[in-house]
Enzyme design. Sequence first.
Site, PDB file in Angstrom:
ATOM      1  N   HIS A  76       0.837  -1.196   0.000  1.00  6.04           N
ATOM      2  CA  HIS A  76       0.000   0.000   0.000  1.00  6.04           C
ATOM      3  C   HIS A  76       0.875   1.250   0.000  1.00  6.04           C
ATOM      4  CE1 HIS A  76       0.583   0.767   4.376  1.00  6.04           C
ATOM      5  NE2 HIS A  76       0.433  -0.537   4.548  1.00  6.04           N
ATOM      6  N   ASP A  78      -0.472   4.357   1.181  1.00  6.66           N
ATOM      7  CA  ASP A  78      -0.900   5.307   2.208  1.00  6.66           C
ATOM      8  C   ASP A  78      -0.181   5.036   3.521  1.00  6.66           C
ATOM      9  OD1 ASP A  78      -2.509   2.889   2.262  1.00  6.66           O
ATOM     10  OD2 ASP A  78      -3.781   3.852   3.752  1.00  6.66           O
ATOM     11  N   ASP A 108       6.320   0.670   7.012  1.00 11.46           N
ATOM     12  CA  ASP A 108       4.912   0.339   6.785  1.00 11.46           C
ATOM     13  C   ASP A 108       4.323   1.247   5.721  1.00 11.46           C
ATOM     14  OD1 ASP A 108       2.370  -0.722   7.054  1.00 11.46           O
ATOM     15  OD2 ASP A 108       1.912   0.396   8.880  1.00 11.46           O
ATOM     16  N   GLU A 140      -5.222   1.393   2.676  1.00 11.09           N
ATOM     17  CA  GLU A 140      -5.040   0.194   3.494  1.00 11.09           C
ATOM     18  C   GLU A 140      -5.159   0.525   4.971  1.00 11.09           C
ATOM     19  OE1 GLU A 140      -3.087  -2.791   6.003  1.00 11.09           O
ATOM     20  OE2 GLU A 140      -2.529  -0.688   5.751  1.00 11.09           O
ATOM     21  N   GLU A 168       3.694  -6.560   4.077  1.00 11.44           N
ATOM     22  CA  GLU A 168       3.706  -5.922   5.394  1.00 11.44           C
ATOM     23  C   GLU A 168       4.899  -6.440   6.201  1.00 11.44           C
ATOM     24  OE1 GLU A 168       1.845  -3.549   6.513  1.00 11.44           O
ATOM     25  OE2 GLU A 168      -0.045  -3.577   5.383  1.00 11.44           O
ATOM     26  N   HIS A 362       3.868   3.083  12.694  1.00 12.74           N
ATOM     27  CA  HIS A 362       2.913   4.027  13.281  1.00 12.74           C
ATOM     28  C   HIS A 362       3.509   4.859  14.412  1.00 12.74           C
ATOM     29  CE1 HIS A 362      -0.842   1.558  11.802  1.00 12.74           C
ATOM     30  NE2 HIS A 362       0.126   1.610  10.901  1.00 12.74           N
TER      31      HIS A 362
END
Length: 389
Positions: A76, A78, A108, A140, A168, A362
């Site tokens: 992904h 995003d 990520d 995602e 991932e 994150h």
Amino acid sequence: MTTEGRRYTTLELLERLVAFDTESSKSNIALIDFVADYLDGWGAPYVRVPNAAGDKQALFATLGPTVDGGVVLSGHTDVVPVTGQAWTSDPFALRVDDGRAYGRGSVDMKGFDALALGLVPDAMATALKRPIHILLSYDEEISCLGVLDTIARFGIDLPRPGAVIVGEPTGLEVADAHKSVVTYDTVVHGHEAHSSKPMLGANAVAAAADLVSELNWIADAMIARGDASGRFDPPATTVHVGTIAGGTARNILAKSCSFHWEFRGLPDLDMAEIPRLFAEATERVTANRLNRYGDFGRVETVEEVAVPGLAPDPGSEAETLALRLAGRNRTISVSYATEAGRFQGAGLPTVVCGPGSIDQAHQPDEFITLAELERGEAFMKRLLAECAA
């Protein structure tokens, strides 16, 4: 005549990708434009797959013959927001220091995206017998819906792949199972009255508190049930309430109270079970608490996002291929959700396998190690050799 574009190192590609602020609330088209220009330079065919609003796009590229049975490298584009996080440098300017590459999305999962794109020059110069596809998606991080329009075209106007590797971060372990995640917004509608006269209204906050307690009971039941496979950490389906807000003043029966909640289900969970249990609890709370003194209130629950889990598929083409490429002899499971369940739901053998650790995702100062990128390069070289054999 062979077309030659610009050859980037993995780190250079990662630097370019990180520089695009592709938080899920924003467009990713500038990044897709860059990738398209890069692919054009090497003569690699691709299609763009826009969303309904036209502000985001997926991209599906084919390296090698346009036939069924290829291998999809899915990543992904995003990333999660950086607002409120204490970064020590610009999150959208890749910083390399002490063997680590820092930047939002570095692990990520733009690191995997960079590795996949780095295959293009050598793949276009190789007589591949089995195609390698690169699928870059959007959304995602908020719904895992950004791959669906592309998946729907497999076997119609796009080749139907034989295996999917979702990149991932797993430390290049091969994950063949992960939990689902389903999120909800519940709003309790009450009726305002003076707090000294509770019989004149309905307290939405009190009813919401009971509903949250019911979710806690459901969570405890899931914990008691456990994980029969013994493969997940934590070893159970989890239920979680993330936010709650309601009421206007201490001495007014609350007119409204809302809360957001989710469950993350083991692959063998009946996806209808927890919604059914909560619906039954809602009926009890509405009758016994909210409308104790009259037909004042109601409860609305809306499903926001439902991401399917990934179920083990022992011996699948994706599993056996990824184990060979990663040099592993067993699979693992992960507790976070990915787009893998979307592919598996379409009947495509799928695993999750990518460089780096989810522990770094994150967070402020997110990073991927240079050693992990080097291991990822070796993985991609083995894939190239396998598809050329």
